[in-house]
Motif scaffolding. Structure first.
Motif, PDB file in Angstrom:
ATOM      1  N   LEU A   4       0.839  -1.185   0.000  1.00 53.44           N
ATOM      2  CA  LEU A   4       0.000   0.000   0.000  1.00 53.44           C
ATOM      3  C   LEU A   4       0.877   1.239   0.000  1.00 53.44           C
ATOM      4  O   LEU A   4       1.923   1.267   0.652  1.00 53.44           O
ATOM      5  CB  LEU A   4      -0.890   0.018   1.251  1.00 53.44           C
ATOM      6  N   ASP A   5       0.429   2.287  -0.703  1.00 54.96           N
ATOM      7  CA  ASP A   5       1.161   3.538  -0.601  1.00 54.96           C
ATOM      8  C   ASP A   5       0.753   4.239   0.700  1.00 54.96           C
ATOM      9  O   ASP A   5      -0.144   3.779   1.415  1.00 54.96           O
ATOM     10  CB  ASP A   5       0.947   4.420  -1.836  1.00 54.96           C
ATOM     11  N   ALA A   6       1.416   5.328   1.017  1.00 61.19           N
ATOM     12  CA  ALA A   6       1.199   6.004   2.302  1.00 61.19           C
ATOM     13  C   ALA A   6      -0.246   6.439   2.484  1.00 61.19           C
ATOM     14  O   ALA A   6      -0.811   6.279   3.576  1.00 61.19           O
ATOM     15  CB  ALA A   6       2.143   7.200   2.429  1.00 61.19           C
ATOM     16  N   GLU A   7      -0.872   6.960   1.454  1.00 59.03           N
ATOM     17  CA  GLU A   7      -2.255   7.422   1.600  1.00 59.03           C
ATOM     18  C   GLU A   7      -3.219   6.254   1.795  1.00 59.03           C
ATOM     19  O   GLU A   7      -4.144   6.326   2.602  1.00 59.03           O
ATOM     20  CB  GLU A   7      -2.672   8.276   0.399  1.00 59.03           C
ATOM     21  N   GLN A   8      -3.028   5.165   1.064  1.00 56.90           N
ATOM     22  CA  GLN A   8      -3.862   3.979   1.256  1.00 56.90           C
ATOM     23  C   GLN A   8      -3.683   3.417   2.663  1.00 56.90           C
ATOM     24  O   GLN A   8      -4.650   3.037   3.317  1.00 56.90           O
ATOM     25  CB  GLN A   8      -3.494   2.896   0.226  1.00 56.90           C
ATOM     26  N   ALA A   9      -2.452   3.381   3.121  1.00 56.07           N
ATOM     27  CA  ALA A   9      -2.174   2.886   4.469  1.00 56.07           C
ATOM     28  C   ALA A   9      -2.843   3.777   5.506  1.00 56.07           C
ATOM     29  O   ALA A   9      -3.478   3.293   6.449  1.00 56.07           O
ATOM     30  CB  ALA A   9      -0.663   2.825   4.702  1.00 56.07           C
ATOM     31  N   ARG A  10      -2.730   5.076   5.328  1.00 56.19           N
ATOM     32  CA  ARG A  10      -3.340   6.028   6.252  1.00 56.19           C
ATOM     33  C   ARG A  10      -4.849   5.823   6.331  1.00 56.19           C
ATOM     34  O   ARG A  10      -5.429   5.811   7.412  1.00 56.19           O
ATOM     35  CB  ARG A  10      -3.014   7.452   5.803  1.00 56.19           C
ATOM     36  N   ARG A  11      -5.512   5.675   5.185  1.00 54.82           N
ATOM     37  CA  ARG A  11      -6.971   5.486   5.164  1.00 54.82           C
ATOM     38  C   ARG A  11      -7.382   4.206   5.875  1.00 54.82           C
ATOM     39  O   ARG A  11      -8.375   4.187   6.607  1.00 54.82           O
ATOM     40  CB  ARG A  11      -7.488   5.474   3.725  1.00 54.82           C
ATOM     41  N   ARG A  12      -6.637   3.147   5.675  1.00 48.35           N
ATOM     42  CA  ARG A  12      -6.984   1.887   6.336  1.00 48.35           C
ATOM     43  C   ARG A  12      -6.797   1.989   7.847  1.00 48.35           C
ATOM     44  O   ARG A  12      -7.643   1.528   8.600  1.00 48.35           O
ATOM     45  CB  ARG A  12      -6.183   0.731   5.758  1.00 48.35           C
ATOM     46  N   ASN A  84     -11.582 -15.540   4.683  1.00 43.66           N
ATOM     47  CA  ASN A  84     -11.331 -15.304   3.267  1.00 43.66           C
ATOM     48  C   ASN A  84     -10.014 -14.537   3.175  1.00 43.66           C
ATOM     49  O   ASN A  84      -9.980 -13.320   3.291  1.00 43.66           O
ATOM     50  CB  ASN A  84     -12.481 -14.505   2.646  1.00 43.66           C
ATOM     51  N   TRP A  85      -8.930 -15.248   2.984  1.00 45.53           N
ATOM     52  CA  TRP A  85      -7.620 -14.630   3.035  1.00 45.53           C
ATOM     53  C   TRP A  85      -7.383 -13.608   1.932  1.00 45.53           C
ATOM     54  O   TRP A  85      -6.463 -12.813   2.021  1.00 45.53           O
ATOM     55  CB  TRP A  85      -6.545 -15.702   3.000  1.00 45.53           C
ATOM     56  N   SER A  86      -8.202 -13.605   0.912  1.00 47.82           N
ATOM     57  CA  SER A  86      -8.020 -12.600  -0.141  1.00 47.82           C
ATOM     58  C   SER A  86      -8.369 -11.196   0.365  1.00 47.82           C
ATOM     59  O   SER A  86      -8.158 -10.211  -0.325  1.00 47.82           O
ATOM     60  CB  SER A  86      -8.866 -12.947  -1.370  1.00 47.82           C
ATOM     61  N   ARG A  87      -8.893 -11.083   1.591  1.00 51.00           N
ATOM     62  CA  ARG A  87      -9.274  -9.779   2.150  1.00 51.00           C
ATOM     63  C   ARG A  87      -8.342  -9.341   3.285  1.00 51.00           C
ATOM     64  O   ARG A  87      -8.628  -8.389   3.992  1.00 51.00           O
ATOM     65  CB  ARG A  87     -10.716  -9.847   2.624  1.00 51.00           C
ATOM     66  N   LEU A  88      -7.223 -10.036   3.447  1.00 56.89           N
ATOM     67  CA  LEU A  88      -6.281  -9.687   4.502  1.00 56.89           C
ATOM     68  C   LEU A  88      -5.535  -8.394   4.171  1.00 56.89           C
ATOM     69  O   LEU A  88      -5.229  -8.116   3.011  1.00 56.89           O
ATOM     70  CB  LEU A  88      -5.239 -10.792   4.677  1.00 56.89           C
ATOM     71  N   TRP A  89      -5.234  -7.603   5.215  1.00 59.94           N
ATOM     72  CA  TRP A  89      -4.358  -6.441   5.066  1.00 59.94           C
ATOM     73  C   TRP A  89      -3.772  -6.062   6.417  1.00 59.94           C
ATOM     74  O   TRP A  89      -4.295  -6.456   7.453  1.00 59.94           O
ATOM     75  CB  TRP A  89      -5.078  -5.245   4.438  1.00 59.94           C
ATOM     76  N   TRP A  90      -2.679  -5.328   6.376  1.00 58.60           N
ATOM     77  CA  TRP A  90      -2.110  -4.729   7.582  1.00 58.60           C
ATOM     78  C   TRP A  90      -1.466  -3.401   7.210  1.00 58.60           C
ATOM     79  O   TRP A  90      -1.074  -3.185   6.061  1.00 58.60           O
ATOM     80  CB  TRP A  90      -1.112  -5.646   8.290  1.00 58.60           C
ATOM     81  N   TRP A 140       0.390  -3.579   3.557  1.00 60.19           N
ATOM     82  CA  TRP A 140       0.296  -4.695   2.628  1.00 60.19           C
ATOM     83  C   TRP A 140      -1.169  -5.106   2.524  1.00 60.19           C
ATOM     84  O   TRP A 140      -1.917  -5.033   3.494  1.00 60.19           O
ATOM     85  CB  TRP A 140       1.130  -5.853   3.162  1.00 60.19           C
ATOM     86  N   ILE A 141      -1.552  -5.516   1.339  1.00 55.68           N
ATOM     87  CA  ILE A 141      -2.895  -6.028   1.104  1.00 55.68           C
ATOM     88  C   ILE A 141      -2.779  -7.265   0.225  1.00 55.68           C
ATOM     89  O   ILE A 141      -1.948  -7.315  -0.688  1.00 55.68           O
ATOM     90  CB  ILE A 141      -3.786  -4.941   0.468  1.00 55.68           C
ATOM     91  N   TYR A 142      -3.584  -8.256   0.516  1.00 51.74           N
ATOM     92  CA  TYR A 142      -3.519  -9.498  -0.251  1.00 51.74           C
ATOM     93  C   TYR A 142      -3.859  -9.250  -1.715  1.00 51.74           C
ATOM     94  O   TYR A 142      -3.194  -9.731  -2.618  1.00 51.74           O
ATOM     95  CB  TYR A 142      -4.493 -10.525   0.343  1.00 51.74           C
ATOM     96  N   SER A 143      -4.919  -8.492  -1.932  1.00 57.08           N
ATOM     97  CA  SER A 143      -5.420  -8.320  -3.282  1.00 57.08           C
ATOM     98  C   SER A 143      -5.624  -6.846  -3.593  1.00 57.08           C
ATOM     99  O   SER A 143      -6.260  -6.123  -2.838  1.00 57.08           O
ATOM    100  CB  SER A 143      -6.763  -9.047  -3.434  1.00 57.08           C
ATOM    101  N   ALA A 144      -5.104  -6.395  -4.722  1.00 58.73           N
ATOM    102  CA  ALA A 144      -5.280  -5.013  -5.148  1.00 58.73           C
ATOM    103  C   ALA A 144      -6.730  -4.687  -5.435  1.00 58.73           C
ATOM    104  O   ALA A 144      -7.135  -3.529  -5.430  1.00 58.73           O
ATOM    105  CB  ALA A 144      -4.434  -4.717  -6.389  1.00 58.73           C
ATOM    106  N   GLU A 145      -7.553  -5.707  -5.658  1.00 60.24           N
ATOM    107  CA  GLU A 145      -8.963  -5.465  -5.943  1.00 60.24           C
ATOM    108  C   GLU A 145      -9.793  -5.242  -4.698  1.00 60.24           C
ATOM    109  O   GLU A 145     -10.968  -4.872  -4.766  1.00 60.24           O
ATOM    110  CB  GLU A 145      -9.574  -6.643  -6.727  1.00 60.24           C
TER     111      GLU A 145
END
Length: 152
Positions: A4-12, A84-90, A140-145
């Protein structure tokens, strides 16, 4: 498996219900606690606010506060897990923390926390406040989608 880029990480991180605050003592021994938080975009970068609250604790002389006093470098982690591991992120925000007993900073932190957590509206944290200045976002995110609106 995209980063994830910084902005995506921040939003999550902003959407996470709680975070884990990692500190280390003067000898580098780690300490990890779950914490409520509020994220603020300030003129000079992102700030993560936390405060010592009324929930039962053995002491007000908390290890996290002692650790920050001797080693201000911390990490703040949020994650999402499901079967559903395709939805994992940190997401991790690394930064420099400080502990503040300043009534203005504690009031500001309590106000931000009360906006996120109804439990603080009638009984705000009494402090002290912890303010983390974020120096680096990583995630990190499992899936870009994966769509952020469908995560917790």
């Amino acid at each position: 498996m995209p980063e994830l880029d910084a902005e995506q990480a921040r939003r999550r991180l902003a959407g996470a219900p709680v975070v884990r605050l990692a500190t280390a003592d003067e000898r580098g021994r780690p300490h990890l606690v779950v914490a409520t938080f509020a994220l603020e975009r300030a003129a000079d970068g992102d700030l993560i606010h936390m405060a010592v609250d009324h929930k039962p604790k053995r002491t007000r002389n908390l290890k996290r506060l002692r650790n920050i006093a001797v080693n201000p470098w911390v990490s703040v982690l949020a994650d999402h897990y499901e079967d559903n591991w395709s939805r994992l992120w940190w997401v991790r925000a690394d930064g420099r923390a400080r502990v503040s007993d300043d009534p203005r900073e504690l009031h500001a932190a309590a106000h931000l926390l009360a906006q996120r957590y109804p439990q603080y509206r009638h009984r705000p944290p009494q402090g002290p406040a912890i303010v983390v200045t974020v120096h680096h976002w990583v995630g990190w995110i499992y899936s870009a989608e994966d769509d952020i609106s469908s995560t917790s």
